[in-house]
Design a protein around this motif. Sequence first.
Motif, PDB file in Angstrom:
ATOM      1  N   ILE A  40      -0.374   9.670  -4.778  1.00 14.16           N
ATOM      2  CA  ILE A  40       0.410   9.513  -6.007  1.00 14.16           C
ATOM      3  C   ILE A  40       0.378   8.045  -6.447  1.00 14.16           C
ATOM      4  O   ILE A  40       0.738   7.156  -5.668  1.00 14.16           O
ATOM      5  N   PRO A  41      -0.028   7.771  -7.694  1.00 10.24           N
ATOM      6  CA  PRO A  41      -0.011   6.382  -8.192  1.00 10.24           C
ATOM      7  C   PRO A  41       1.419   5.840  -8.245  1.00 10.24           C
ATOM      8  O   PRO A  41       2.336   6.534  -8.675  1.00 10.24           O
ATOM      9  N   LEU A  86      10.873  -2.987  -8.127  1.00 13.27           N
ATOM     10  CA  LEU A  86       9.958  -2.570  -7.066  1.00 13.27           C
ATOM     11  C   LEU A  86      10.022  -1.065  -6.792  1.00 13.27           C
ATOM     12  O   LEU A  86      11.066  -0.438  -6.958  1.00 13.27           O
ATOM     13  N   THR A  87       8.913  -0.535  -6.350  1.00 12.96           N
ATOM     14  CA  THR A  87       8.869   0.840  -5.871  1.00 12.96           C
ATOM     15  C   THR A  87       8.679   0.854  -4.348  1.00 12.96           C
ATOM     16  O   THR A  87       8.351  -0.166  -3.736  1.00 12.96           O
ATOM     17  N   GLY A  88       8.911   2.007  -3.746  1.00 10.04           N
ATOM     18  CA  GLY A  88       8.511   2.250  -2.358  1.00 10.04           C
ATOM     19  C   GLY A  88       9.226   1.446  -1.301  1.00 10.04           C
ATOM     20  O   GLY A  88       8.623   1.122  -0.276  1.00 10.04           O
ATOM     21  N   GLU A  89      10.513   1.131  -1.499  1.00 11.06           N
ATOM     22  CA  GLU A  89      11.231   0.396  -0.462  1.00 11.06           C
ATOM     23  C   GLU A  89      11.637   1.301   0.691  1.00 11.06           C
ATOM     24  O   GLU A  89      11.599   0.913   1.848  1.00 11.06           O
ATOM     25  N   GLU A  90      12.026   2.520   0.355  1.00  8.48           N
ATOM     26  CA  GLU A  90      12.619   3.403   1.349  1.00  8.48           C
ATOM     27  C   GLU A  90      11.574   3.960   2.322  1.00  8.48           C
ATOM     28  O   GLU A  90      10.401   4.101   1.984  1.00  8.48           O
ATOM     29  N   PHE A  91      12.034   4.298   3.524  1.00  7.22           N
ATOM     30  CA  PHE A  91      11.190   4.963   4.515  1.00  7.22           C
ATOM     31  C   PHE A  91      10.880   6.381   4.015  1.00  7.22           C
ATOM     32  O   PHE A  91      11.738   7.037   3.440  1.00  7.22           O
ATOM     33  N   PRO A  92       9.670   6.896   4.165  1.00  4.77           N
ATOM     34  CA  PRO A  92       8.594   6.378   5.008  1.00  4.77           C
ATOM     35  C   PRO A  92       7.590   5.462   4.318  1.00  4.77           C
ATOM     36  O   PRO A  92       6.662   4.987   4.952  1.00  4.77           O
ATOM     37  N   ASP A 110       8.148   2.501   3.234  1.00  2.00           N
ATOM     38  CA  ASP A 110       8.361   1.280   4.013  1.00  2.00           C
ATOM     39  C   ASP A 110       7.924   0.008   3.290  1.00  2.00           C
ATOM     40  O   ASP A 110       6.946  -0.632   3.664  1.00  2.00           O
ATOM     41  N   ASP A 111       8.665  -0.362   2.223  1.00  9.37           N
ATOM     42  CA  ASP A 111       8.421  -1.610   1.490  1.00  9.37           C
ATOM     43  C   ASP A 111       7.044  -1.655   0.831  1.00  9.37           C
ATOM     44  O   ASP A 111       6.434  -2.722   0.698  1.00  9.37           O
ATOM     45  N   LEU A 112       6.570  -0.514   0.420  1.00  8.73           N
ATOM     46  CA  LEU A 112       5.240  -0.393  -0.191  1.00  8.73           C
ATOM     47  C   LEU A 112       5.071  -1.328  -1.386  1.00  8.73           C
ATOM     48  O   LEU A 112       4.064  -2.022  -1.518  1.00  8.73           O
ATOM     49  N   GLY A 113       6.078  -1.345  -2.290  1.00  3.42           N
ATOM     50  CA  GLY A 113       5.969  -2.128  -3.511  1.00  3.42           C
ATOM     51  C   GLY A 113       5.917  -3.617  -3.258  1.00  3.42           C
ATOM     52  O   GLY A 113       5.082  -4.324  -3.824  1.00  3.42           O
TER      53      GLY A 113
END
Length: 235
Positions: free
Chosen positions: A5-6, A82-88, A90-93
Amino acid sequence: TWRGIPQSNLIAIIPGKNRKLSPIVFADHFDTAFAEDHFSKTHERITNPGADDNATATASLLRAAEELKEKQPERDIWLLHLTGEEFPSDDLGVRHFMKELLKERKDIAGMVLVDMIGIRDAKDPVFQINGGQSQGALQLSQIAMQSAQLRKSPFKPTYRSRFDDKSYLYNTDGYILDSLGFPVVFFNEHLNRHTMGHINSHYHQTTDLSPNVDFEYATHISKIAITTLWNAALR
């Protein structure tokens, strides 16, 4: 791209007088974790509503944009969603953000991070100002504490150094910056490994809803964070 997913971060820039100076960053995240209470009963993963975690911080970032858009700081201000902070994930953004900075050999003066600022026990006035370990982070933390102490309020700022057992920096996007040596100061409600599940019983639950948010408390912390951002941007 994560799991096919983008994903996107969003950066809005308020130009400073001297654009050769490194920018100061104000950041939140907008993804939510799965609801642990629902999962424990059904083994089905659904996202929790995320009113506190982290719509309170997104509201703070939007307010910063509204307050500062016509002003001219000394250095650029980057409002980073930012995106993607939550697990799993894991701080992606923030990992992607820092990877791009390093690849392009760009610097930032530091980050003011906001995450979960709206839940409190009615008898507890404390909110946390969590600093990183670099000299720049200590300076940002000092600006934050000064900003908090100058504003009269029933709420009490409490400074948590990087390796204070009650710091919550380790469980946020700010940990990535601090690990790389970039200055960061992080604002949050009175939530850490000792108070989790006690003061904020709505953390990663289906009850993370706006009626449970103390908006006076969240507004006060937001004002301190935005003031810290502005004062840092003038230096």
